[in-house]
Design a protein around this motif. Structure first.
Motif, PDB file in Angstrom:
ATOM      1  N   UNK A   1      21.061-127.084  -4.877  1.00 21.21           N
ATOM      2  CA  UNK A   1      20.109-127.322  -3.783  1.00 21.21           C
ATOM      3  C   UNK A   1      18.962-126.320  -3.853  1.00 21.21           C
ATOM      4  N   UNK A   2      17.901-126.602  -3.097  1.00 24.69           N
ATOM      5  CA  UNK A   2      16.726-125.727  -3.118  1.00 24.69           C
ATOM      6  C   UNK A   2      17.049-124.303  -2.684  1.00 24.69           C
ATOM      7  N   UNK A   3      17.955-124.147  -1.705  1.00 23.26           N
ATOM      8  CA  UNK A   3      18.294-122.786  -1.268  1.00 23.26           C
ATOM      9  C   UNK A   3      19.002-122.022  -2.383  1.00 23.26           C
ATOM     10  N   UNK A   4      19.838-122.722  -3.170  1.00 21.69           N
ATOM     11  CA  UNK A   4      20.521-122.069  -4.290  1.00 21.69           C
ATOM     12  C   UNK A   4      19.541-121.745  -5.414  1.00 21.69           C
ATOM     13  N   UNK A   5      18.634-122.683  -5.688  1.00 16.10           N
ATOM     14  CA  UNK A   5      17.654-122.454  -6.752  1.00 16.10           C
ATOM     15  C   UNK A   5      16.728-121.289  -6.403  1.00 16.10           C
TER      16      UNK A   5
ATOM     17  N   UNK B   1      16.251-113.619  -8.390  1.00 13.34           N
ATOM     18  CA  UNK B   1      17.100-112.590  -8.985  1.00 13.34           C
ATOM     19  C   UNK B   1      18.509-112.521  -8.464  1.00 13.34           C
ATOM     20  N   UNK B   2      18.939-113.491  -7.670  1.00 13.03           N
ATOM     21  CA  UNK B   2      20.285-113.481  -7.130  1.00 13.03           C
ATOM     22  C   UNK B   2      21.317-113.997  -8.108  1.00 13.03           C
ATOM     23  N   UNK B   3      22.550-113.647  -7.878  1.00 11.58           N
ATOM     24  CA  UNK B   3      23.645-114.108  -8.727  1.00 11.58           C
ATOM     25  C   UNK B   3      24.946-114.020  -7.939  1.00 11.58           C
ATOM     26  N   UNK B   4      25.988-114.612  -8.528  1.00  7.87           N
ATOM     27  CA  UNK B   4      27.304-114.564  -7.906  1.00  7.87           C
ATOM     28  C   UNK B   4      28.128-113.471  -8.574  1.00  7.87           C
TER      29      UNK B   4
ATOM     30  N   UNK C   1      35.612-117.031  -4.895  1.00  9.03           N
ATOM     31  CA  UNK C   1      35.967-115.753  -4.288  1.00  9.03           C
ATOM     32  C   UNK C   1      34.895-114.703  -4.399  1.00  9.03           C
ATOM     33  N   UNK C   2      33.674-115.117  -4.802  1.00 16.18           N
ATOM     34  CA  UNK C   2      32.594-114.157  -4.952  1.00 16.18           C
ATOM     35  C   UNK C   2      31.610-114.223  -3.802  1.00 16.18           C
ATOM     36  N   UNK C   3      30.525-113.463  -3.935  1.00 17.37           N
ATOM     37  CA  UNK C   3      29.470-113.444  -2.927  1.00 17.37           C
ATOM     38  C   UNK C   3      28.123-113.398  -3.621  1.00 17.37           C
ATOM     39  N   UNK C   4      27.132-114.017  -2.951  1.00 15.31           N
ATOM     40  CA  UNK C   4      25.759-113.927  -3.443  1.00 15.31           C
ATOM     41  C   UNK C   4      25.290-112.484  -3.366  1.00 15.31           C
TER      42      UNK C   4
END
Length: 374
Positions: free
Chosen positions: A182-186, A192-195, A228-231
């Motif tokens: 989705x656009x929020x994930x993209x 620069x975000x990641x899981x 089980x991760x976080x942004x």
């Protein structure tokens, strides 16, 4: 003598004409004066077809006001100021432990968040369907249906359902799927975000000289959570703010203008529609023009059966809108950074403008999408 007779008669013949001329002139002047004194009163109330009306602007101002109040409350309240907060990059929320959270609404597992906000578009859709299915404004007999198509080729109910589809499509693209994430994930990944969990797997693939692109593309907020991760690290557009603002503006447009139109139709005082529309010839006219074309009455039988149900639908809508505003305030106080909330607001308003304001100055779009309340 004849000439004297003619000359003496002539003024007598002209007197009625001379007397009639000022009367007609006075009547014309009076008519013009009446028109000019009336028209500006109504035209002054009209807004630009490219901008919200004063009523709509007042509604829209509620959202930044709530976000600003929530931000100030977070800073000034001793309860929130002294609470432990997760300030890792890409996140902004308080400790979720029941004994440490500054408020029940600061916890993500509160019932209003779990059963209302997390399923927010379901409740918005149910509210809209209940209203459209029961209100007399949409109850049109088959013989009257062609008249209802003057404003929109789909009729009142058809164009309302289409607008719901367009707004729902925007919600889906932003929060669920956009030809992949989705656009929020993209936007999160582009900034620069990641899981946390998936990033370790990506690093392993890079160390093994393997292409990690597919794994990166599969990384979404939902996938990260299930793993089980976080942004971490990117800009996380507030999905809660986006959903709550979009849902509230959608219901306000679809229900508010219908109620206003019905109230005006039964009032003895004429109140002009503040909305302006660009016509096919480029002229800017009041929405009253299309309102007159689309003026139709519901069948008596359908009106009688829908009255009680429509009243229940309106009360239900009031509860849903009230919950949306309350949870928007809770989000403003306890979740996200101010910039994440601001972008959530702007993305939702982009959808609102495209569906409800753009057709006012694009006649071809209005012919299909229609305008609420017409």
């Amino acid at each position: 003598m004849a000439s004297l007779s003619l000359s003496s008669d002539t003024p007598q013949r002209r007197k009625p004409t001379m007397a009639a001329t000022p009367a007609s002139s006075t009547s014309s002047t009076s008519s013009t004066s009446s028109t000019s004194s009336t028209s500006p009163a109504f035209s002054a109330r009209r807004s630009s077809p490219y901008l919200p009306t004063s009523r709509e602007s007042l509604l829209l101002s509620i959202f930044p006001a709530l976000l600003l109040f929530g931000t100030l409350f977070r800073v000034l309240s001793p309860q929130t100021r002294g609470a432990a907060m997760n300030v890792a990059p890409g996140t902004a929320h308080y400790d979720q432990a029941p004994g440490l959270a500054p408020s029940y609404f600061a916890r993500k597992d509160n019932l209003f968040n779990v059963f209302f906000v997390k399923r927010g578009w379901f409740w918005i859709t149910v509210t809209f369907a209940f209203f459209v299915g029961t209100h007399p404004f949409f109850a049109v007999s088959d013989k009257q249906q062609p008249a209802a198509r003057n404003s929109s080729v789909l009729g009142r109910r058809g164009s309302a359902i289409l607008r719901w589809g367009l707004v729902t499509g925007w919600w889906f693209l932003v929060t669920q799927w956009f030809f992949g994430p989705a656009l929020v994930d993209r936007s999160f990944r582009l900034t620069g975000g990641s899981c946390q969990v998936l990033q370790a797997a990506v690093d392993d693939k890079i160390a093994a000289d393997e292409d990690p692109s597919q794994l990166l593309l599969a990384a979404t907020a939902s996938a990260c959570k299930h793993a089980g991760g976080q942004w971490r690290g990117g800009h996380d557009i507030s999905g809660h703010v986006f959903l709550l603002v979009l849902g509230t503006t959608f219901l306000a447009q679809e229900i508010g203008w219908v109620l206003w139109r019905r109230a005006v139709s039964t009032s003895t005082v004429r109140v002009a529609d503040a909305r302006s529309l660009v016509m096919h010839d480029g002229a800017v006219k009041s929405a009253e023009v299309e309102a007159e074309l689309a003026t139709i009455s519901p069948s008596p039988a359908s009106t009688e059966t829908a009255t009680v149900a429509s009243r229940i639908a309106l009360r239900f809508a009031a509860v849903v809108v009230g919950l949306c505003l309350w949870m928007l305030l809770m989000t403003a106080i306890y979740f996200h950074t101010w910039f994440e909330k601001l972008t959530g607001l702007l993305v939702s308003l982009a959808g609102f403008y495209s569906v409800y304001l753009l057709p006012r100055w694009v006649p071809e779009a209005r012919r299909v999408v229609g305008v609420p309340g017409l």
